[in-house]
Scaffold this motif. Structure first.
Motif, PDB file in Angstrom:
ATOM      1  N   MET A 178      51.257  56.324 114.370  1.00 21.73           N
ATOM      2  CA  MET A 178      49.944  55.678 114.483  1.00 21.73           C
ATOM      3  C   MET A 178      48.853  56.728 114.641  1.00 21.73           C
ATOM      4  O   MET A 178      47.815  56.691 113.979  1.00 21.73           O
ATOM      5  CB  MET A 178      49.946  54.752 115.707  1.00 21.73           C
ATOM      6  CG  MET A 178      48.716  53.885 115.831  1.00 21.73           C
ATOM      7  SD  MET A 178      48.702  52.563 114.622  1.00 21.73           S
ATOM      8  CE  MET A 178      47.149  52.804 113.820  1.00 21.73           C
ATOM      9  N   THR A 179      49.109  57.682 115.531  1.00 20.53           N
ATOM     10  CA  THR A 179      48.134  58.752 115.757  1.00 20.53           C
ATOM     11  C   THR A 179      47.877  59.498 114.465  1.00 20.53           C
ATOM     12  O   THR A 179      46.747  59.813 114.113  1.00 20.53           O
ATOM     13  CB  THR A 179      48.678  59.736 116.812  1.00 20.53           C
ATOM     14  OG1 THR A 179      49.213  58.983 117.872  1.00 20.53           O
ATOM     15  CG2 THR A 179      47.583  60.635 117.322  1.00 20.53           C
ATOM     16  N   GLU A 219      45.848  57.515 111.960  1.00 16.52           N
ATOM     17  CA  GLU A 219      44.433  57.417 112.303  1.00 16.52           C
ATOM     18  C   GLU A 219      43.702  58.734 112.131  1.00 16.52           C
ATOM     19  O   GLU A 219      42.487  58.770 112.080  1.00 16.52           O
ATOM     20  CB  GLU A 219      44.294  56.976 113.757  1.00 16.52           C
ATOM     21  CG  GLU A 219      44.477  55.489 113.925  1.00 16.52           C
ATOM     22  CD  GLU A 219      44.314  55.075 115.364  1.00 16.52           C
ATOM     23  OE1 GLU A 219      44.465  55.920 116.263  1.00 16.52           O
ATOM     24  OE2 GLU A 219      44.036  53.890 115.590  1.00 16.52           O
ATOM     25  N   SER A 220      44.449  59.817 112.098  1.00 15.51           N
ATOM     26  CA  SER A 220      43.780  61.121 112.033  1.00 15.51           C
ATOM     27  C   SER A 220      43.384  61.422 110.599  1.00 15.51           C
ATOM     28  O   SER A 220      43.927  60.893 109.647  1.00 15.51           O
ATOM     29  CB  SER A 220      44.696  62.221 112.564  1.00 15.51           C
ATOM     30  OG  SER A 220      45.264  62.939 111.506  1.00 15.51           O
ATOM     31  N   LYS A 244      45.840  47.016 115.889  1.00 15.63           N
ATOM     32  CA  LYS A 244      46.673  47.806 116.774  1.00 15.63           C
ATOM     33  C   LYS A 244      47.025  47.010 118.019  1.00 15.63           C
ATOM     34  O   LYS A 244      46.166  46.341 118.580  1.00 15.63           O
ATOM     35  CB  LYS A 244      45.892  49.051 117.207  1.00 15.63           C
ATOM     36  CG  LYS A 244      46.530  50.328 116.767  1.00 15.63           C
ATOM     37  CD  LYS A 244      45.976  51.526 117.484  1.00 15.63           C
ATOM     38  CE  LYS A 244      44.476  51.658 117.422  1.00 15.63           C
ATOM     39  NZ  LYS A 244      44.036  52.859 118.144  1.00 15.63           N
ATOM     40  N   GLY A 259      47.400  51.237 107.947  1.00 16.26           N
ATOM     41  CA  GLY A 259      46.778  52.572 107.945  1.00 16.26           C
ATOM     42  C   GLY A 259      47.295  53.415 106.787  1.00 16.26           C
ATOM     43  O   GLY A 259      46.526  54.046 106.069  1.00 16.26           O
TER      44      GLY A 259
END
Lengths: 221, 391
Positions: free
Chosen positions: B228-229, B232-233, B337, B358
């Motif tokens: 997820m991180t 999103e980056s 989320k 995403g």
């Protein structure tokens, strides 16, 4: 008895790997960083090296490059997932295969066996992977005893995969070995030939498994 | 209206005229398309200049008996210097020429003729003419240089700000990546140790089986958070390469064999599909998340279907299960989320679908979900792809 060298900065990981390997009859030595690892490799002359990529100080890739200057000992890379580029870099700098942490013990041991085995198949005139036989002298192939019709490119491709059977071969390595790096769009042509080979090998032959972003592995069914 | 007031009004209007005309010329396309010999903004300045010369000349003419003709010359010069600080070169030079002629005609004896009798008056007139012209020229040149300098300065400031911003972004991206790598390492190492230790313990012990199940679940959660991180980056850049749809499906299903074992996976539409250019790792991750979801919601023994079609350069993948379908009203929140549909089975993070979306967006594709008319949840992926015959 095979001698294994573990280069990993996590003490608990080293201890567990030692237990696993000793239970399978390996003699084990361990090093906590790259510098010590290189010294141990020179001193103990291991039969196989388990190398963690995320080492403090000198990183795993650097250790591998230095090791490859004077040794061709089989090296298994241990790495955390999602680092395709660094895995490819390791493989192209002479690593023999990798396992992703967290890994299953069975997978680890299977990879270790395979990378130690490759030395023997290279010297013979025949490569056997399960029901598949490749005759290197006469460029012939057979599956379950029946002759297998292959184009010269397909034979060359299958030979590379079979020679390193069970082991990952990167796309670049295949390109160098089969086409000497001389096609315009490498991946596309490669995919087409792999496709043909898969059809010819069918259900009974060894499987050509793709690892996205890295390369191919020929697996016995 | 007294002459002085009129003069001031006209003068001030002259100052405001420039921006007003600029605005109107920017609005009307006709003035842009037909290039005038004189820029529209200057027309006002020209007329104001003429008016100013007229007003000054009248005033000086009235005062001529008391002041003499030289006074008028100085007044004209002053006017040129003053307007030169605001106006463009053309109107200023025009004013210099016109005031020289006016001065000659109305003030230098003999009056009301351009003829000059006395030699010192000829010299005087030539000097006036030269001084007025060079004044106008010098002042406007000075202003042009100031404007260029200001513009350069502004550009430099802008470039510096841009560079600074880019450096900050790169630095934060690098920090982000380093942090992600080290968090990833710190979380995964203990899990790896537990799993290796469990393998050593053997699977005969029922307690070991429970620890194993929990560890796999923990591993999944950790991987979801990290994924997820990453999704999103800004660092997530798809790396498209030619691939076979079969390989993508294999990559998607291999890590969840255990979970899929209780269901019948049926794949259709993939035979004879050409080579596709896409990031197979990302697409496999999306499919893996959808399949894993299906195994959790659909009862054991039911089928999970994947149907692939390719039309107009778009790959469509439908993943359908035979579970209860989507809860009413959840379609809009499904991909948020940490959203968890009411009555979801325990043990999910609410991240799987958010990650899937995403990743699809990162690949310039999209994802939607609905309840199939005949029951069960259906997820539809669309992905623009280049294709090439694999034959």
């Amino acid at each position: 008895m095979s001698k294994a060298l573990i280069i990993d900065d996590e003490q608990q990981m080293r201890r567990l790997l030692r237990m696993v390997l000793e239970s399978r009859g390996y003699e084990v030595c361990e090093a906590a960083d790259g510098q010590l690892g290189l010294q141990d490799a020179a001193f103990h002359r291991p039969d196989v090296v388990l190398l963690d990529l995320g080492l403090p100080g000198m990183n795993g890739i650097e250790v591998l490059k230095r090791l490859r200057e004077w040794s061709d000992v089989p090296v298994l890379i241990l790495s955390v997932r999602d680092q395709e580029t660094i895995k490819v870099e390791a493989l192209e700098n002479g690593a023999d295969d990798y396992v992703t942490k967290p890994f299953g013990t069975a997978e680890l041991l299977a990879r270790l066996t395979v990378i130690q085995r490759r030395r023997f198949t290279r010297q013979s005139a025949e490569i056997v992977v399960g029901p598949l036989k490749l005759d290197l002298l006469h460029h012939g192939a057979s599956l379950n005893g029946a002759p297998l019709k292959l184009t010269p490119t397909e034979f060359a491709l299958l030979k590379v995969l079979a020679e390193y059977s069970g082991r990952i071969v990167t796309q670049n390595q295949i390109m160098k070995l089969v086409w000497a790096g001389q096609t315009s769009d490498p991946s596309e042509g490669l995919r087409v030939h792999i496709n043909h080979l898969r059809k010819k090998l069918g259900e009974t032959g060894p499987r050509i498994v793709n690892e996205p972003g890295i390369g191919y592995r020929l697996e016995e069914v | 209206m007294p002459a002085a007031v009129y003069w001031r009004v006209m003068f001030l209007q002259g100052r405001c005229l420039k921006p007003r005309y600029v605005m109107s010329s920017a609005k009307s396309p006709s003035s842009q398309s037909s290039p005038l010999p004189i820029p529209l903004a200057e027309v006002g300045q020209y007329s104001c200049g003429l008016t100013l010369v007229f007003v000054l000349a009248s005033t000086c003419w009235v005062l001529l008996p008391y002041t003499g003709d030289l006074f008028a010359a100085l007044v004209f010069l002053m006017a040129i210097v003053v307007v030169g600080t605001w106006w463009n070169r053309g109107p200023v030079l025009m004013m210099a020429v016109v005031s020289a002629l006016v001065w000659n005609y109305f003030f230098i004896p003999p009056q009301y003729t351009l003829h000059i009798e006395k030699p010192q008056d000829v010299v005087m007139f030539s000097l006036f003419f030269i001084v007025a012209l060079s004044m106008g020229h010098l002042i406007t040149r000075l202003r042009a240089r100031e404007a260029t300098l200001a513009q350069h300065h502004q550009e430099r400031e802008h470039l510096l700000a841009e560079k600074h911003r880019a450096e900050l972004l790169a630095e934060s991206e690098r920090l982000h990546r380093t942090l992600l790598d080290s968090v990833s390492h710190e979380l995964k190492t203990p899990i790896a140790i537990i799993r290796t230790a469990l393998d050593g313990l053997g699977q005969g012990n029922p307690y070991a089986i429970e620890i194993n199940t929990a560890t796999r679940r923990l591993q999944r959660i950790v991987e979801s958070f990290l994924e997820m991180t990453r999704a999103e980056s800004e660092a997530l850049e798809p790396q498209p390469d030619w691939c076979e749809i079969g390989d993508v499906l294999h990559t998607a299903t291999a890590p969840i064999q255990q979970e899929l074992a209780a269901h019948k996976l049926q794949i259709t539409g993939t035979e004879n599909m050409p080579l596709l250019r896409l990031d197979s790792r990302l697409l496999a991750q999306v499919l893996g998340n959808l399949l894993h979801n299906a195994t959790r919601y659909a009862p054991a023994g039911t089928a999970i279907e994947i149907h692939a079609t390719l039309a107009n350069g778009t790959l469509e993948l439908r993943v359908r299960d035979h579970g209860p379908g989507l809860p009413l009203g959840s379609e809009d929140h499904l991909f948020e989320k940490f959203y968890r549909a009411p009555d979801s089975p325990a043990g999910g993070t609410g991240l799987g679908l958010a990650i899937a979306r995403g990743l699809m967006l990162a690949m310039k594709g999209d994802i939607e979900a609905h309840t199939h008319p005949e029951g069960g949840a259906e997820f539809v992926l669309h992905l623009p792809v280049k294709t090439r015959s694999a034959a």
